[in-house]
Design a protein around this motif. Sequence first.
Motif, mmCIF file in Angstrom:
data_model
loop_
_atom_site.group_PDB
_atom_site.id
_atom_site.type_symbol
_atom_site.label_atom_id
_atom_site.label_comp_id
_atom_site.label_asym_id
_atom_site.label_seq_id
_atom_site.Cartn_x
_atom_site.Cartn_y
_atom_site.Cartn_z
ATOM 1 N N ILE A 140 -3.208 11.360 7.774
ATOM 2 C CA ILE A 140 -3.509 10.918 9.133
ATOM 3 C C ILE A 140 -2.861 9.569 9.446
ATOM 4 C CG2 ILE A 140 -5.348 10.350 10.764
ATOM 5 C CD1 ILE A 140 -7.160 12.183 9.006
ATOM 6 N N HIS A 141 -3.080 8.585 8.566
ATOM 7 C CA HIS A 141 -2.463 7.279 8.786
ATOM 8 C C HIS A 141 -1.657 6.910 7.552
ATOM 9 C CE1 HIS A 141 -5.841 6.785 11.609
ATOM 10 N NE2 HIS A 141 -6.641 7.015 10.606
ATOM 11 N N PRO A 142 -0.527 7.514 7.344
ATOM 12 C CA PRO A 142 0.240 7.151 6.151
ATOM 13 C C PRO A 142 0.734 5.711 6.272
ATOM 14 C CG PRO A 142 1.493 8.617 7.568
ATOM 15 C CD PRO A 142 0.156 8.463 8.202
ATOM 16 N N ASP A 143 0.623 4.963 5.223
ATOM 17 C CA ASP A 143 1.193 3.621 5.228
ATOM 18 C C ASP A 143 1.824 3.370 3.864
ATOM 19 O OD1 ASP A 143 -0.917 3.214 3.530
ATOM 20 O OD2 ASP A 143 -2.146 2.208 5.013
ATOM 21 N N GLN A 144 2.340 2.175 3.721
ATOM 22 C CA GLN A 144 3.074 1.858 2.502
ATOM 23 C C GLN A 144 2.188 2.038 1.276
ATOM 24 O OE1 GLN A 144 4.569 -2.085 2.649
ATOM 25 N NE2 GLN A 144 6.087 -1.661 1.093
ATOM 26 N N GLU A 145 0.942 1.579 1.391
ATOM 27 C CA GLU A 145 0.042 1.602 0.256
ATOM 28 C C GLU A 145 -0.260 3.031 -0.183
ATOM 29 O OE1 GLU A 145 -4.301 -0.280 -0.914
ATOM 30 O OE2 GLU A 145 -3.650 -0.183 1.151
ATOM 31 N N SER A 146 -0.611 3.893 0.810
ATOM 32 C CA SER A 146 -0.965 5.259 0.435
ATOM 33 C C SER A 146 0.270 6.036 -0.021
ATOM 34 C CB SER A 146 -1.676 5.970 1.594
ATOM 35 O OG SER A 146 -0.881 5.980 2.742
ATOM 36 N N ASN A 147 1.402 5.785 0.628
ATOM 37 C CA ASN A 147 2.635 6.437 0.170
ATOM 38 C C ASN A 147 2.909 6.078 -1.281
ATOM 39 O OD1 ASN A 147 3.215 7.691 2.572
ATOM 40 N ND2 ASN A 147 4.630 6.135 3.281
#
Lengths: 189, 347
Positions: free
Chosen positions: B29-36
Amino acid sequence: MEQEIWTQIGGGDQAAYAQLYTFYYKKLYNYGRKFTSDTALLEDALQEALIAVWTGRARLEMVRTPHTYLFNSFRYILFRKIKQARKLWQYTEANAGEPEFGVEHMIIRQDMETAVKQRLAQAIRGLTGRQREAVFLRFYEGLSYDEVAEVLGISVKATYKIMSRALLQLKETLSLPLLTVLLLLRNLS
Amino acid sequence: MINAENDRKYADFGIGEFICDGFFQNWIIHPDQESNAFWEAWTREHPEKAGVISESRKLLQSVHFNEDLPGEDQVEQSLARAMTTIGQEKSGESISRVGKIGRIIGAQGFRKMAAIFIGIGLCISLYYYIHERHPIEQVYATNYGTLKTLYLPDSSTLVLNAHSTVHFSESWHRNRSREVWLDGEAFFDVRHSASSGFLVHTKELTVEVLGTAFDIRQRRGKTEVVLQSGKIRVQFIHGDYSDLLMSPGEKIVYDPEKTSVTRTTIMPEHYTSWKDKRLTDVTVAQIAEYLEDNYGKRVILEDSSMAGRKIGGAVLLDNLDDALFALSTVLDVKIIQRNDTLILRPR
């Protein structure tokens, strides 16, 4: 929308309110259209919900999560208006329940394989309106489970249940081909 | 949230558990650097789960909703109506409070209001201007002989071919174009979004994505674009060419030297099979070019008539030595390696 704009409105800032109005009008219009195609009714519900933000601005600071609060109050107003309209037109009990999140609004990504797409479309038809709505709020609006629960006015636990049932139902469609392969193998041996 | 316990928990997960997991969902839903970074690292550590992860992603990404947005004038009319309603309430208040004087300074007050209005608008645009002007850029580059799969901030995927570079902003604004700059070759699988376009820039042209999966190959001075599915628009930097709308299966080649654009129909799966580390339905000349572009080798065909020969089936590129061995057998040639030069000598 940032918390700041709510504070500004709380302080009587009309410019901030106009900005918020435009933002939420579009958002809630899109949400409301999933339940009704009567745009005049929708406009009335939007006006009522959004003007209530201004008239109740003195109490805004007590609202912990204004974003979901607004979704929830709009939903309440919209459902009430839809039910009133039904009564007015003397609809039969077929329309007596809660307004439903229309099945035609949930769609499958275009580039999926045709066979998978068809099965997913079928699975979507098998979902309840409430399930489709929960998936919409979580995956389209990007709300957390807590927030979805708040909008729907149910417990977080119930939200988890609704959502996982819906997602697992969709998942079933994917495991079908594998199952077919296994059956074929068994027949061969 | 990201800890050893989580890490272990996921090792036993199947598709059903992943798609119902809040933390996994957040990535979609909200991919960001951390989750990637987390999921990239996790998949590297659990390569056996790569299929499950990608299926789970695909499933959650497959579901979309119609967007029913009101027209701008409809929003404005509604806003005007609401402001009138509010204005009535407001003026009622002021009359009771300040009496007649309030009415006399009304016009002045309105002007003041308008000035504040404009002021706030300026502040907001300035804020966005400053913020959007200095996004942090992510740069990825591959060496010869390596591929890299990247997740973009919106969770679209990009397979970067060898000896290529991309850069893009670390975070993407929800209602703005998603932009990627490419030098080399990459395959894109773009997540659909009704509110923001997707642009890929190369030196010579820009591809605007209206749908989904395509390949840009910028090699040997030419830029080639192959569309696998969906719809894209290609805009040329050179002003003489008008935009091209491409349909699936089409390939366009832009050659700035000949200043020409050619458009043909091909099998896109063959063209993009490099991302699965194989070449399908290619000629010897194409393999030679591929080895030069992606492995930095120089290939010499001692018998130049060999160039047009087609290799049936697929050439696997998992391992360069294996690929060369297979090639030597199929073509009945001896392959002599001297540093970075490969000589194909007929037997």
